[in-house]
Design a protein around this motif. Structure first.
Motif, PDB file in Angstrom:
ATOM      1  N   ASP A  73       0.846  -1.196   0.000  1.00 22.66           N
ATOM      2  CA  ASP A  73       0.000   0.000   0.000  1.00 22.66           C
ATOM      3  C   ASP A  73       0.885   1.251   0.000  1.00 22.66           C
ATOM      4  O   ASP A  73       2.068   1.173   0.317  1.00 22.66           O
ATOM      5  CB  ASP A  73      -0.844   0.070   1.288  1.00 22.66           C
ATOM      6  N   VAL A  74       0.237   2.373  -0.283  1.00 26.76           N
ATOM      7  CA  VAL A  74       0.959   3.661  -0.237  1.00 26.76           C
ATOM      8  C   VAL A  74       0.614   4.357   1.076  1.00 26.76           C
ATOM      9  O   VAL A  74      -0.534   4.334   1.508  1.00 26.76           O
ATOM     10  CB  VAL A  74       0.555   4.535  -1.441  1.00 26.76           C
ATOM     11  N   GLU A  75       1.616   4.927   1.722  1.00 26.99           N
ATOM     12  CA  GLU A  75       1.379   5.730   2.929  1.00 26.99           C
ATOM     13  C   GLU A  75       2.143   7.043   2.784  1.00 26.99           C
ATOM     14  O   GLU A  75       3.014   7.162   1.917  1.00 26.99           O
ATOM     15  CB  GLU A  75       1.820   4.966   4.192  1.00 26.99           C
ATOM     16  N   THR A  76       1.795   8.004   3.633  1.00 30.87           N
ATOM     17  CA  THR A  76       2.470   9.306   3.557  1.00 30.87           C
ATOM     18  C   THR A  76       3.369   9.456   4.770  1.00 30.87           C
ATOM     19  O   THR A  76       2.952   9.194   5.890  1.00 30.87           O
ATOM     20  CB  THR A  76       1.420  10.432   3.543  1.00 30.87           C
ATOM     21  N   GLN A  90      11.446  11.817   7.402  1.00 33.86           N
ATOM     22  CA  GLN A  90      11.483  10.356   7.550  1.00 33.86           C
ATOM     23  C   GLN A  90      11.540   9.645   6.198  1.00 33.86           C
ATOM     24  O   GLN A  90      11.414   8.423   6.137  1.00 33.86           O
ATOM     25  CB  GLN A  90      10.233   9.864   8.308  1.00 33.86           C
ATOM     26  N   ALA A  91      11.714  10.389   5.116  1.00 40.20           N
ATOM     27  CA  ALA A  91      11.534   9.788   3.785  1.00 40.20           C
ATOM     28  C   ALA A  91      12.791   9.132   3.214  1.00 40.20           C
ATOM     29  O   ALA A  91      12.696   8.316   2.290  1.00 40.20           O
ATOM     30  CB  ALA A  91      11.022  10.845   2.808  1.00 40.20           C
ATOM     31  N   ALA A  92      13.960   9.430   3.765  1.00 36.48           N
ATOM     32  CA  ALA A  92      15.197   8.863   3.188  1.00 36.48           C
ATOM     33  C   ALA A  92      15.150   7.346   3.243  1.00 36.48           C
ATOM     34  O   ALA A  92      14.734   6.758   4.242  1.00 36.48           O
ATOM     35  CB  ALA A  92      16.411   9.377   3.942  1.00 36.48           C
ATOM     36  N   SER A 118      17.140   8.831  -2.072  1.00 31.97           N
ATOM     37  CA  SER A 118      18.499   9.045  -1.574  1.00 31.97           C
ATOM     38  C   SER A 118      18.522  10.356  -0.790  1.00 31.97           C
ATOM     39  O   SER A 118      17.577  11.158  -0.866  1.00 31.97           O
ATOM     40  CB  SER A 118      19.459   9.153  -2.768  1.00 31.97           C
ATOM     41  N   PRO A 119      19.587  10.599  -0.044  1.00 34.11           N
ATOM     42  CA  PRO A 119      19.705  11.906   0.620  1.00 34.11           C
ATOM     43  C   PRO A 119      19.576  13.066  -0.360  1.00 34.11           C
ATOM     44  O   PRO A 119      18.945  14.084  -0.049  1.00 34.11           O
ATOM     45  CB  PRO A 119      21.107  11.846   1.252  1.00 34.11           C
ATOM     46  N   PRO A 132       6.413  18.730   1.857  1.00 31.19           N
ATOM     47  CA  PRO A 132       6.685  18.322   3.242  1.00 31.19           C
ATOM     48  C   PRO A 132       6.241  16.898   3.561  1.00 31.19           C
ATOM     49  O   PRO A 132       6.740  16.299   4.514  1.00 31.19           O
ATOM     50  CB  PRO A 132       5.883  19.328   4.074  1.00 31.19           C
ATOM     51  N   ASP A 133       5.277  16.352   2.783  1.00 26.93           N
ATOM     52  CA  ASP A 133       4.768  14.998   3.039  1.00 26.93           C
ATOM     53  C   ASP A 133       4.944  14.180   1.770  1.00 26.93           C
ATOM     54  O   ASP A 133       4.613  14.653   0.680  1.00 26.93           O
ATOM     55  CB  ASP A 133       3.281  15.046   3.424  1.00 26.93           C
TER      56      ASP A 133
END
Ligand SMILES: Nc1nc2c(c(=O)[nH]1)N[C@H]1C(S)=C(S)[C@@H](COP(=O)(O)OP(=O)(O)OC[C@H]3O[C@@H](n4cnc5c(N)ncnc54)[C@H](O)[C@@H]3O)O[C@H]1N2
Ligand code: MOO
Length: 390
Positions: free
Chosen positions: A19-22, A27-29, A149-150, A162-163
């Motif tokens: 599933d997809v979450e936001t 926290q995305a790296a 990646s960073p 931001p999300d």
């Protein structure tokens, strides 16, 4: 016995895309971008100076030219007036270019006395101005799927996102089983060894973006293995290590069968890794890895990593296959595909002398797996072979 490709196809059939979450950008790296990110702004949003100096009209730029300084433009505080002929604005890196100016003379090429500026050195042709939107513009995309990646995270931040929509991380349960196993740091009994596979596999799967739960080591009893498998409920992928073969204490097939596993396959025409099994156990996919340490790690690379990458939505989840000339000959291969621990150097590639599937030191000193198809004839030095970089 089925081929490696057939086994992988069965495995992929056992799972569905995550599933997809936001998640918050911070926290995305390392997460898998699930939908294209679209820039909502131009960067820079205005033509900006790339140097500290003086903004002037390019037509007036020449050595010995003199200007009157009429104001200042700093990053975050632009100059609101217009630069007219013979005028200059003191400007700093990142500041918006004032109207009327299209060139920045760097301060090293000038001499300033109060409000009077003289160009002392011949400035080059470079304007030192970054056009608006030169990095990216409204509508530019960072395309999914991609492991963030960073640098990607920095780009998403600059795009003012931001999300971030990401694929939910596959949760993997790892169950080592065997009376001989203790955890690193414990004191092994005289007949015991340290459970190494769990740690190597955890590192391997986390490296591709999975969340790994290391469950307690199951003993060689049906009740202990049953308990461990029950503890794994709620995960996406249950992986047992060891106990997959035909010995009296190899309980994985029996216990998973009793728990209702729908088996997809058992045994693959490969070396190491022959006693691999897979199926569905409740809502989870289940893989029984062979216990020999190198077999478990090789199966991790050849099957589990591609499966995780597939679950995360990558279109090309399979390992990269490269080619290199042999720097030492290889004997004829048997009837199973052989993944040989090997060292790739600038000159070519050579297989390790001892391919026993218990030798972690050989695996740790290898940086490639030579891939030999079933029945591959003997190969000479200089022949090209396929390999997977590790
Ligand atoms: N008669 C046959 N014997 C075996 C066959 C066969 O076809 N016929 N296949 C061999 C092959 S190939 C492999 S691979 C192994 C796999 O056996 P299992 O999956 O049942 O693994 P175990 O017997 O439990 O363990 C094998 C070996 O690995 C060590 N081990 C197990 N788990 C771990 C761990 N988490 N960390 C470190 N080491 C581990 C275990 O102590 C054994 O030494 O079977 C062959 N036999
Ligand atoms: O094929 Mo087993 O997986 O070598 O040791």
């Amino acid at each position: 016995m089925i081929s490696v490709d057939e086994a992988r196809a069965h495995l992929f059939d056992l799972v569905s895309p995550q599933d997809v979450e936001t998640v918050a950008l911070a926290q995305a790296a390392g997460r898998m971008l699930a939908r294209d990110a679209v820039a909502m702004r131009d960067q820079p949003p205005f033509a900006a100076s790339s140097m500290d100096g003086y903004a002037v009209k390019s037509a007036e730029v020449e050595q010995h030219a003199i200007f009157k300084i009429i104001g200042e433009a700093a990053a975050g505080n632009g100059f609101s007036g217009t630069v007219k002929p013979g005028q200059a604005v003191r400007i700093f890196t990142g500041a918006p270019m004032p109207d009327g100016a299209d060139f920045v003379v760097i301060q090293e090429d000038t001499d300033r006395r109060d409000d009077l500026l003289t160009i002392t050195e011949a400035p080059g042709a470079k304007s030192n101005v970054r056009p608006a939107g030169v990095d990216f513009g409204i509508g530019d995309r960072l395309t999914a799927p991609r492991r963030l990646s960073p640098s990607d995270v920095a780009l998403l931040a600059a795009m003012n996102i931001p999300d971030v929509p990401v694929s939910r991380q596959p949760v993997v349960a790892l169950i080592s089983n065997g009376d001989e196993l203790v955890m690193p740091g414990d004191t092994p009994g005289p007949d015991q060894i340290i459970a190494s596979n769990t740690f190597g596999l955890k590192a391997l799967f986390e490296d591709v973006g999975a969340q790994v739960r290391m469950l307690p080591i199951a003993r060689d009893t049906t009740s202990s293995l049953t308990t461990a498998l029950e503890l794994a409920s709620g995960t996406d992928l249950i992986i047992t290590i060891g106990g997959a073969s035909v010995g009296d204490h190899d309980l994985v097939e029996e216990v998973t069968g009793a728990l209702g596993m729908e088996r997809a396959f058992y045994k693959v025409r490969m070396r190491p890794g022959k006693p691999l099994m897979a199926g569905r156990l409740g809502k989870a996919a289940m893989i029984g890895l062979p216990g020999n340490p190198v077999s478990a790690m090789v199966c991790g690379h050849i099957f589990v990593v591609p499966l995780l990458r597939h679950m995360l939505g990558l279109a090309n989840p399979l390992p990269e296959i490269c080619t290199a000339p042999l720097t030492a000959p290889l004997p004829e291969n048997g009837p199973r595909a052989h993944y040989m621990r090997a060292t790739r150097t600038g000159d070519g590639i050579a297989a390790a002398g001892n391919q026993d599937s218990s030798l972690l030191r050989v695996l740790a000193s290898s940086n490639a797996l030579i891939v030999r198809p079933p029945g591959d004839p003997a190969r000479d030095t200089g022949d090209t072979v396929d390999y997977i970089p590790l």
